[in-house]
Design a protein around this motif. Structure first.
Motif, PDB file in Angstrom:
ATOM      1  N   ASP A  49      27.735  32.937  46.232  1.00 39.25           N
ATOM      2  CA  ASP A  49      27.609  33.175  47.663  1.00 39.25           C
ATOM      3  C   ASP A  49      27.184  31.890  48.378  1.00 39.25           C
ATOM      4  N   VAL A  50      27.422  31.861  49.679  1.00 40.64           N
ATOM      5  CA  VAL A  50      27.065  30.697  50.490  1.00 40.64           C
ATOM      6  C   VAL A  50      25.583  30.357  50.341  1.00 40.64           C
ATOM      7  N   ALA A  51      24.722  31.377  50.350  1.00 45.91           N
ATOM      8  CA  ALA A  51      23.279  31.143  50.240  1.00 45.91           C
ATOM      9  C   ALA A  51      22.931  30.415  48.949  1.00 45.91           C
ATOM     10  N   ALA A  52      23.611  30.723  47.873  1.00 46.82           N
ATOM     11  CA  ALA A  52      23.374  30.039  46.599  1.00 46.82           C
ATOM     12  C   ALA A  52      23.999  28.648  46.609  1.00 46.82           C
ATOM     13  N   ALA A  53      25.191  28.546  47.194  1.00 47.12           N
ATOM     14  CA  ALA A  53      25.904  27.269  47.200  1.00 47.12           C
ATOM     15  C   ALA A  53      25.147  26.189  47.977  1.00 47.12           C
ATOM     16  N   VAL A  54      24.518  26.564  49.080  1.00 48.40           N
ATOM     17  CA  VAL A  54      23.823  25.565  49.894  1.00 48.40           C
ATOM     18  C   VAL A  54      22.393  25.320  49.424  1.00 48.40           C
ATOM     19  N   SER A  55      21.959  26.043  48.400  1.00 47.78           N
ATOM     20  CA  SER A  55      20.574  25.874  47.950  1.00 47.78           C
ATOM     21  C   SER A  55      20.480  25.466  46.481  1.00 47.78           C
ATOM     22  N   GLY A  56      21.426  24.652  46.039  1.00 52.72           N
ATOM     23  CA  GLY A  56      21.261  24.061  44.722  1.00 52.72           C
ATOM     24  C   GLY A  56      22.389  24.225  43.731  1.00 52.72           C
ATOM     25  N   VAL A  57      23.360  25.109  43.973  1.00 55.21           N
ATOM     26  CA  VAL A  57      24.477  25.238  43.035  1.00 55.21           C
ATOM     27  C   VAL A  57      25.454  24.093  43.294  1.00 55.21           C
ATOM     28  N   SER A  58      25.773  23.361  42.245  1.00 63.27           N
ATOM     29  CA  SER A  58      26.766  22.294  42.366  1.00 63.27           C
ATOM     30  C   SER A  58      27.663  22.323  41.138  1.00 63.27           C
ATOM     31  N   ARG A  59      28.717  21.542  41.181  1.00 62.37           N
ATOM     32  CA  ARG A  59      29.643  21.489  40.047  1.00 62.37           C
ATOM     33  C   ARG A  59      28.951  20.962  38.782  1.00 62.37           C
ATOM     34  N   PHE A  60      27.893  20.203  38.953  1.00 65.85           N
ATOM     35  CA  PHE A  60      27.170  19.674  37.801  1.00 65.85           C
ATOM     36  C   PHE A  60      26.499  20.794  37.009  1.00 65.85           C
ATOM     37  N   GLY A  61      26.287  21.940  37.643  1.00 71.55           N
ATOM     38  CA  GLY A  61      25.650  23.057  36.972  1.00 71.55           C
ATOM     39  C   GLY A  61      26.616  24.005  36.294  1.00 71.55           C
ATOM     40  N   HIS A  62      27.921  23.761  36.419  1.00 70.93           N
ATOM     41  CA  HIS A  62      28.925  24.635  35.794  1.00 70.93           C
ATOM     42  C   HIS A  62      28.964  24.333  34.293  1.00 70.93           C
ATOM     43  N   ALA A  63      28.216  25.117  33.538  1.00 68.53           N
ATOM     44  CA  ALA A  63      27.990  24.799  32.128  1.00 68.53           C
ATOM     45  C   ALA A  63      28.989  25.434  31.163  1.00 68.53           C
ATOM     46  N   PHE A  64      29.675  26.488  31.581  1.00 67.45           N
ATOM     47  CA  PHE A  64      30.556  27.202  30.654  1.00 67.45           C
ATOM     48  C   PHE A  64      32.019  26.939  31.028  1.00 67.45           C
ATOM     49  N   PRO A  65      32.730  26.124  30.259  1.00 66.28           N
ATOM     50  CA  PRO A  65      34.117  25.777  30.586  1.00 66.28           C
ATOM     51  C   PRO A  65      35.070  26.980  30.642  1.00 66.28           C
ATOM     52  N   ALA A  66      34.792  28.042  29.923  1.00 69.49           N
ATOM     53  CA  ALA A  66      35.679  29.214  29.921  1.00 69.49           C
ATOM     54  C   ALA A  66      35.532  30.044  31.201  1.00 69.49           C
ATOM     55  N   TRP A  67      34.502  29.781  31.971  1.00 68.82           N
ATOM     56  CA  TRP A  67      34.241  30.571  33.180  1.00 68.82           C
ATOM     57  C   TRP A  67      34.954  29.996  34.392  1.00 68.82           C
ATOM     58  N   ARG A  68      35.245  30.890  35.343  1.00 69.25           N
ATOM     59  CA  ARG A  68      35.791  30.470  36.644  1.00 69.25           C
ATOM     60  C   ARG A  68      34.677  30.637  37.670  1.00 69.25           C
ATOM     61  N   TYR A  69      34.277  29.522  38.293  1.00 69.12           N
ATOM     62  CA  TYR A  69      33.227  29.515  39.313  1.00 69.12           C
ATOM     63  C   TYR A  69      33.916  29.523  40.675  1.00 69.12           C
ATOM     64  N   ASP A  70      33.626  30.517  41.503  1.00 68.56           N
ATOM     65  CA  ASP A  70      34.330  30.710  42.773  1.00 68.56           C
ATOM     66  C   ASP A  70      33.343  30.746  43.932  1.00 68.56           C
ATOM     67  N   LYS A  71      33.599  29.906  44.942  1.00 64.73           N
ATOM     68  CA  LYS A  71      32.750  29.863  46.132  1.00 64.73           C
ATOM     69  C   LYS A  71      33.481  30.352  47.382  1.00 64.73           C
ATOM     70  N   THR A  72      34.530  31.127  47.215  1.00 66.32           N
ATOM     71  CA  THR A  72      35.302  31.618  48.349  1.00 66.32           C
ATOM     72  C   THR A  72      34.410  32.445  49.277  1.00 66.32           C
ATOM     73  N   GLU A  73      34.526  32.188  50.575  1.00 64.73           N
ATOM     74  CA  GLU A  73      33.716  32.893  51.570  1.00 64.73           C
ATOM     75  C   GLU A  73      34.485  34.059  52.181  1.00 64.73           C
ATOM     76  N   ASN A  74      33.745  34.972  52.795  1.00 60.99           N
ATOM     77  CA  ASN A  74      34.288  36.094  53.573  1.00 60.99           C
ATOM     78  C   ASN A  74      35.243  36.980  52.769  1.00 60.99           C
ATOM     79  N   LEU A  75      34.877  37.311  51.555  1.00 59.55           N
ATOM     80  CA  LEU A  75      35.702  38.195  50.738  1.00 59.55           C
ATOM     81  C   LEU A  75      35.473  39.647  51.147  1.00 59.55           C
ATOM     82  N   ALA A  76      36.513  40.449  51.033  1.00 59.28           N
ATOM     83  CA  ALA A  76      36.402  41.878  51.358  1.00 59.28           C
ATOM     84  C   ALA A  76      35.890  42.674  50.161  1.00 59.28           C
ATOM     85  N   SER A  77      36.046  42.119  48.958  1.00 55.95           N
ATOM     86  CA  SER A  77      35.610  42.831  47.762  1.00 55.95           C
ATOM     87  C   SER A  77      35.148  41.816  46.713  1.00 55.95           C
TER      88      SER A  77
END
Length: 170
Positions: free
Chosen positions: A75-103
């Motif tokens: 979520d935006v709140a997490a993205a602006v408060s410390g989540v960065s690409r440097f923290g993406h530790a699991f290569p098999a995972w998909r990290y998504d920061k898309t905003e305004n999702l309906a579901s």
């Protein structure tokens, strides 16, 4: 008072003794003030990035899932408060920061604010359970300057994963 002690005085005696007791006291007060201020702000800074802390906590809790293809919505709140690409530790995972999702139901994990952002967010939370709550700096309580924190972010896991053993092959 410390400034007065450090202020230069024009006397013959001062030329011989640069570090007089009043000046030493003033320097000690300044050093003590600087150390206390640094310690106070350092304590607050450790709680200033709940997004990064939430991502680290998720990686710790979901370590058995690290090799599985999983998706995480940040979520935006997490993205602006410390989540960065440097923290993406699991290569098999998909990290998504898309905003305004309906579901959010197609995500396996979420980093979301404690309060739902909108109606879609509130509805989707029925499909997730909370793994952890991350607190953030919320101020100091006077008169003793005690650090105050408040819940800021939730680490959520989709309920469809609740009965899945992440160590089983897909």
């Amino acid at each position: 008072s410390a400034a007065l002690a450090l202020a230069p005085r024009r006397k013959k005696d001062d030329d011989r003794r640069l570090l007089t007791p009043p000046r030493l006291l003033g320097l000690a007060c300044l050093a003590l003030n600087a150390a206390a201020t640094l310690g106070l702000f350092a304590r607050a800074a450790t709680h200033n990035y709940p997004g990064g802390q939430a991502l680290s906590e998720l990686h710790r809790l979901a370590a058995p899932d690290r090799l599985q293809p999983r998706s995480l919505h940040i979520d935006v709140a997490a993205a602006v408060s410390g989540v960065s690409r440097f923290g993406h530790a699991f290569p098999a995972w998909r990290y998504d920061k898309t905003e305004n999702l309906a579901s959010f139901e197609h995500f396996d994990y979420r980093l979301a604010p404690v309060e739902p952002r909108d109606e879609a967010d509130a509805r989707s939370r029925r499909h997730f359970h909370t793994l952890a709550t991350v607190h953030a700096f919320a101020g100091f309580d006077l008169p003793f300057l005690l650090l105050r924190t408040a819940p800021a972010l939730l680490v959520l896991r989709h309920s469809r994963l609740a009965d899945v053993d992440p160590t089983d092959p897909p």
